[in-house]
Write an enzyme that holds these catalytic residues in place. Structure first.
Site, PDB file in Angstrom:
ATOM      1  N   ALA A  70    -104.171  27.047  -9.514  1.00  0.00           N
ATOM      2  CA  ALA A  70    -104.356  26.012 -10.560  1.00  0.00           C
ATOM      3  C   ALA A  70    -104.647  25.745 -11.598  1.00  0.00           C
ATOM      4  O   ALA A  70    -105.354  25.104 -11.586  1.00  0.00           O
ATOM      5  CB  ALA A  70    -102.694  24.764 -10.210  1.00  0.00           C
ATOM      6  N   ILE A  71    -106.290  26.745 -12.189  1.00  0.00           N
ATOM      7  CA  ILE A  71    -107.922  26.057 -12.184  1.00  0.00           C
ATOM      8  C   ILE A  71    -107.743  25.540 -13.754  1.00  0.00           C
ATOM      9  O   ILE A  71    -108.116  24.295 -13.410  1.00  0.00           O
ATOM     10  CB  ILE A  71    -108.535  27.725 -12.389  1.00  0.00           C
ATOM     11  CG1 ILE A  71    -108.310  28.542 -10.945  1.00  0.00           C
ATOM     12  CG2 ILE A  71    -109.372  27.578 -12.285  1.00  0.00           C
ATOM     13  CD1 ILE A  71    -109.176  27.859 -10.089  1.00  0.00           C
ATOM     14  N   CYS A 130    -100.996  32.679 -18.780  1.00  0.00           N
ATOM     15  CA  CYS A 130    -101.615  31.855 -18.115  1.00  0.00           C
ATOM     16  C   CYS A 130    -100.381  30.372 -17.621  1.00  0.00           C
ATOM     17  O   CYS A 130     -99.663  29.640 -18.511  1.00  0.00           O
ATOM     18  CB  CYS A 130    -102.473  31.080 -18.207  1.00  0.00           C
ATOM     19  SG  CYS A 130    -103.582  29.851 -17.246  1.00  0.00           S
ATOM     20  N   ASN A 191     -99.503  38.860 -15.078  1.00  0.00           N
ATOM     21  CA  ASN A 191     -99.991  37.750 -14.704  1.00  0.00           C
ATOM     22  C   ASN A 191     -99.609  36.898 -14.099  1.00  0.00           C
ATOM     23  O   ASN A 191     -98.897  37.370 -13.147  1.00  0.00           O
ATOM     24  CB  ASN A 191    -100.199  36.519 -16.377  1.00  0.00           C
ATOM     25  CG  ASN A 191    -101.478  35.156 -16.022  1.00  0.00           C
ATOM     26  OD1 ASN A 191    -101.532  35.056 -14.776  1.00  0.00           O
ATOM     27  ND2 ASN A 191    -101.983  35.587 -17.121  1.00  0.00           N
ATOM     28  N   GLY A 216    -102.433  37.933  -5.499  1.00  0.00           N
ATOM     29  CA  GLY A 216    -102.565  38.301  -4.151  1.00  0.00           C
ATOM     30  C   GLY A 216    -101.483  39.474  -3.735  1.00  0.00           C
ATOM     31  O   GLY A 216    -100.041  39.801  -4.497  1.00  0.00           O
ATOM     32  N   GLY A 242    -101.737  42.778 -10.054  1.00  0.00           N
ATOM     33  CA  GLY A 242    -100.863  42.102  -9.440  1.00  0.00           C
ATOM     34  C   GLY A 242    -101.320  42.215  -8.039  1.00  0.00           C
ATOM     35  O   GLY A 242    -100.289  43.577  -7.607  1.00  0.00           O
ATOM     36  N   GLY A 243    -101.808  41.807  -7.069  1.00  0.00           N
ATOM     37  CA  GLY A 243    -102.322  42.236  -5.760  1.00  0.00           C
ATOM     38  C   GLY A 243    -102.956  43.736  -5.265  1.00  0.00           C
ATOM     39  O   GLY A 243    -102.634  44.255  -4.028  1.00  0.00           O
ATOM     40  N   GLY A 264    -107.992  41.544  -8.687  1.00  0.00           N
ATOM     41  CA  GLY A 264    -108.116  39.947  -9.273  1.00  0.00           C
ATOM     42  C   GLY A 264    -108.574  39.217  -7.960  1.00  0.00           C
ATOM     43  O   GLY A 264    -109.791  39.103  -7.347  1.00  0.00           O
ATOM     44  N   THR A 265    -107.551  38.095  -7.237  1.00  0.00           N
ATOM     45  CA  THR A 265    -107.521  37.621  -6.350  1.00  0.00           C
ATOM     46  C   THR A 265    -108.473  38.333  -4.673  1.00  0.00           C
ATOM     47  O   THR A 265    -109.191  38.358  -4.993  1.00  0.00           O
ATOM     48  CB  THR A 265    -105.863  37.559  -5.462  1.00  0.00           C
ATOM     49  OG1 THR A 265    -105.834  37.314  -6.581  1.00  0.00           O
ATOM     50  CG2 THR A 265    -106.398  36.696  -4.541  1.00  0.00           C
TER      51      THR A 265
END
Lengths: 302, 261
Positions: A70-71, A130, A191, A216, A242-243, A264-265
């Protein structure tokens, strides 16, 4: 040598791999990993019109095979971004996608028009999804809002518009159809999934923002399902995410119907991931006897 | 060889348990051991697969460029650190580093360190560098009990003076280590204080800094996924000016006046 290039809305990406917005900075700190010129495209952390500090900590929390975040999209604001960051992104070589987010229809339009005027951007991605903003509103979770934003942005820019869709809906493929009807040139999906964690000691939510977005490998099967079901319903290309942690994961997205993929992650875990994914996809395509990455897009649909 | 962080395999040379839940980890890696400077840290991941997902941050306690080694000090408190504790010599792990801002300003006659528990590990490299430059090193170690005092064997040889305070009086001064700092400041000319491992001590050092008696610095922790400014997880509130620093990119050490503790 196989042809690794793919096309999104008339823009040729030298390969189908890009960072998910907000997960990989192309700055001095990253100069020792690999050259960002090797990426399929480069993208910024979503920019808002005005500067924002982001959410209070704790901002992240590890979960099984993933993490919550939750940036709150800290941002220096459009003006400083265009002056300080955009020239560097442009100089890297790959196509530049600019991720923007507005707090009102007017702001979406003003941002898109300003980005268009720079002449330094190839595509604009609308961060409609987001889940961590204090405003608490996910544009892409509401058909009418999604449609209105995409349609009004398309009116003020000649740049191809990518709509980043939220999985926090009943059926993401229907939202992709809404975005396509409104004029989007591509969709990014998915997202993060809304989630949260609770500290059983303090009996309070862990994240400063209370809720967060789950990313992730934990979400990968959900994202694959989203891409697979959407592919049949729209004609514009899909950027799948997504992951993705390995090249095999990325191939899965391409087979499901994604034209390009975003990591991403996993960039947090292994900063060489995107380079490894680029090489792994090419190796897979060659080994399977195809001449182009484009040949495997959507193969799982048949 | 640049000073940019790199992502490398490292070999575990030693994984020694220290006391009940501390781990002294010695790694061999030829590049980061050359480039790292005091104040920097690394991310380590020592298990296959995606669970746990994220690498873990640790201060680089010692770096030996000749032996090509890096020493970390780990407090075992969660799943990731429990996995680190089970590492056997010879195992390959993945590390990214050096990360964070190096400390480059040594223009002072002496430094004091006020550290508690595993927070001592953060200042070992800095103390070694200060000593090598002929700067006075005053170290105050704090712990709940004598058995919880760590990193003493690394700090003792480089300290001009080393003092100990324990909560239960089982060794050294019985009481607050910050009392020892106050006393030290009366006895010696110390113009810079680094603190780590205790919010209470950090607030004390912040007060001394505000009063103009010393220049204070604090090593901070934060939940971080990447260690290099990408995830924006490790936010720490800026003092006065609003907004946040990132522990990984702007720290992990900060002028103590600039952060909200």
């Amino acid at each position: 040598m196989i042809d690794t290039s793919v096309e999104i809305a008339g823009v040729t990406l030298p390969n189908p791999v890009l960072p998910a917005s907000g997960t990989y900075e192309v700055d001095e700190v990253h100069a020792g990993f690999f050259s960002p010129s090797e990426l399929g495209a480069v993208i910024n952390k979503t920019i808002f019109m005005n500067p924002r500090p982001g959410n209070p900590p704790p901002r992240i929390w590890e979960t099984p095979c993933g993490m919550l975040n939750a940036i709150g999209i800290p941002s220096e604001g459009l003006e400083r971004f265009l002056a300080d960051q955009l020239p560097r992104l442009r100089s890297l070589g790959p196509p530049v996608i600019l991720s923007i987010a507005g707090n009102s229809l007017q702001e979406w339009q003003d941002l898109a028009a300003a980005v268009d005027r720079t002449g330094s951007v190839d595509m604009v991605e609308l961060d409609l999804s987001c889940p961590n903003l204090e405003e608490g509103f996910i544009w892409a979770a509401d058909e009418a809002a999604l449609s209105r934003v995409v349609a009004s942005v398309v009116k003020v820019t000649r740049l191809p518009v990518i709509s980043k869709l939220s999985p926090n809906v009943r059926d993401i493929s229907e939202m992709a159809v809404v975005a396509e009807r409104a004029g989007t040139a591509a969709v990014s999906m998915v997202n993060s999934y809304q989630g949260m964690a609770i500290d059983i000691g303090t009996r309070k939510p862990i994240l400063g923002n209370i809720t967060g977005g789950l990313t992730g490998p934990a979400i990968r099967p959900l994202a694959i399902h989203g891409v697979f079901t959407t592919f049949k319903k729209i004609t514009v290309p899909i950027i799948g995410m997504g992951g993705i942690a390995t090249w095999q994961d990325a191939v899965e997205f391409l087979l499901a119907g994604a034209t390009a993929v975003a990591v991403g992650t996993q960039n947090f875990v292994n900063p060489l991931t995107m380079k490894e994914v680029i090489e792994g996809i090419a190796g897979y395509v060659e080994e399977a006897g195809f001449s182009s990455v484009r040949d495997i897009i959507g193969l799982a649909q048949e | 060889m640049g000073r940019h962080p790199v992502y490398r395999s490292a070999t575990v040379l030693e994984a020694k348990e220290e006391g009940r839940d501390y781990l002294d980890l010695l790694l061999r890696e030829p590049e980061i051991s050359q480039t790292t400077r005091p104040g920097q840290f690394l991310m380590i991941r020592a298990w296959p697969g995606v669970d746990p997902m994220l690498p873990r941050p640790f201060d680089i306690m010692q770096a030996d460029p000749r032996e090509q080694t890096l020493r970390l000090f780990v407090k075992v408190e969660g799943r990731g650190t429990a996995l680190l504790k089970s590492l056997k010599p010879g195992t390959e792990v993945k590390i990214t580093g050096p990360l964070g801002r190096p400390i480059e300003d040594f223009s002072c006659p002496s430094m004091a360190f006020l550290v508690r528990g595993a927070g001592a590990a953060a200042v070992v490299h800095l103390a070694e560098e200060a000593r090598a430059r002929g700067i006075g090193v005053y170290t105050i170690l704090s712990a709940s009990a004598a058995s919880r005092i760590v990193c003493r064997k690394y700090l003792e040889p480089v300290s001009t003076e080393l003092l100990i305070a324990t909560d239960d009086g089982s060794e050294g001064y019985e009481g607050l280590a910050s009392d020892l700092l106050d006393d030290l400041l009366r006895r010696k000319t110390v113009d810079r204080v680094y603190t780590c491992g205790s919010r209470r001590f950090a607030r004390h050092v912040q007060r001394l800094d505000r009063e103009g008696r010393i220049k204070g610095f604090v090593f901070l922790e934060g939940l971080m996924a990447c260690g290099m400014g990408d995830c924006h997880g490790c936010a720490v509130q800026k003092n006065g000016q609003g907004g946040y620093f990132l522990v990984c990119r702007d720290g992990p050490h900060f002028p103590i006046a600039e952060v909200v503790l």
